[in-house]
Scaffold this active site. Sequence first.
Site, PDB file in Angstrom:
ATOM      1  CB  CYS A 123      -6.218  -0.412   5.536  1.00  0.00           C
ATOM      2  SG  CYS A 123      -4.486  -1.236   5.287  1.00  0.00           S
TER       3      CYS A 123
ATOM      4  CB  CYS B 271      -1.465   1.416   6.172  1.00  0.00           C
ATOM      5  SG  CYS B 271      -1.415   0.836   4.776  1.00  0.00           S
TER       6      CYS B 271
ATOM      7  CD  GLU C 281      -1.867   4.125   3.510  1.00  0.00           C
ATOM      8  OE1 GLU C 281      -1.624   3.505   2.335  1.00  0.00           O
ATOM      9  OE2 GLU C 281      -2.880   4.660   3.820  1.00  0.00           O
TER      10      GLU C 281
ATOM     11  CG  HIS D  19      -1.891  -1.076   1.016  1.00  0.00           C
ATOM     12  ND1 HIS D  19      -3.096  -1.155   2.024  1.00  0.00           N
ATOM     13  CD2 HIS D  19      -2.169  -2.087   0.303  1.00  0.00           C
ATOM     14  CE1 HIS D  19      -3.765  -2.158   1.849  1.00  0.00           C
ATOM     15  NE2 HIS D  19      -3.344  -2.686   0.719  1.00  0.00           N
TER      16      HIS D  19
HETATM   17 ZN    ZN Z   1      -3.194  -0.019   4.005  1.00  0.00          ZN
END
Ligand code: ZN
Length: 141
Positions: A78, A81, A50, A48
């Site tokens: 999320c 993250c 991040e 992701h």
């Molecule tokens: Zn994430």
Amino acid sequence: MNSEDFMHLALAEAKKGDAPYGAVIVKDNEVVAIGHNTVKRDNDPSAHAEINVIRSLTAKLKNPSLEGYSIYTTGEPCPMCATACVWSGLSEIIYGASIQDLISVNQSQINISCEEVIAQSFTNIKVTKGVLKKECLELFK
Ligand SMILES: [Zn+2]
């Protein structure tokens, strides 16, 4: 630069991603790292925006701690993250679209807010929501 300027950078970065998410890390009003989603090109479900930007900065610093740094991200982190934000010691999270907003435009999300993850952790991270939210959601149209 203000928070909208940093979010504009994250938005531009999001457009390079396999999914349209972008993140920048800032310290002392300067961008120190920038990242986007590379889940497909890296065959890595954890890639992701991040996670990528945290990894690139900690590798550059040769230090796993990002205390005193702020992350700007187009979508609310999320649970994976948000947890990485906790473990890295990031001081602040500034996001555009919330997990609820992302669900409302049919994005697959785990419906646990980053604040819930932080609240269950051993630390506190300041969270600022909704910066350029409309623009962050328009990435999905
Ligand atoms: Zn994430």
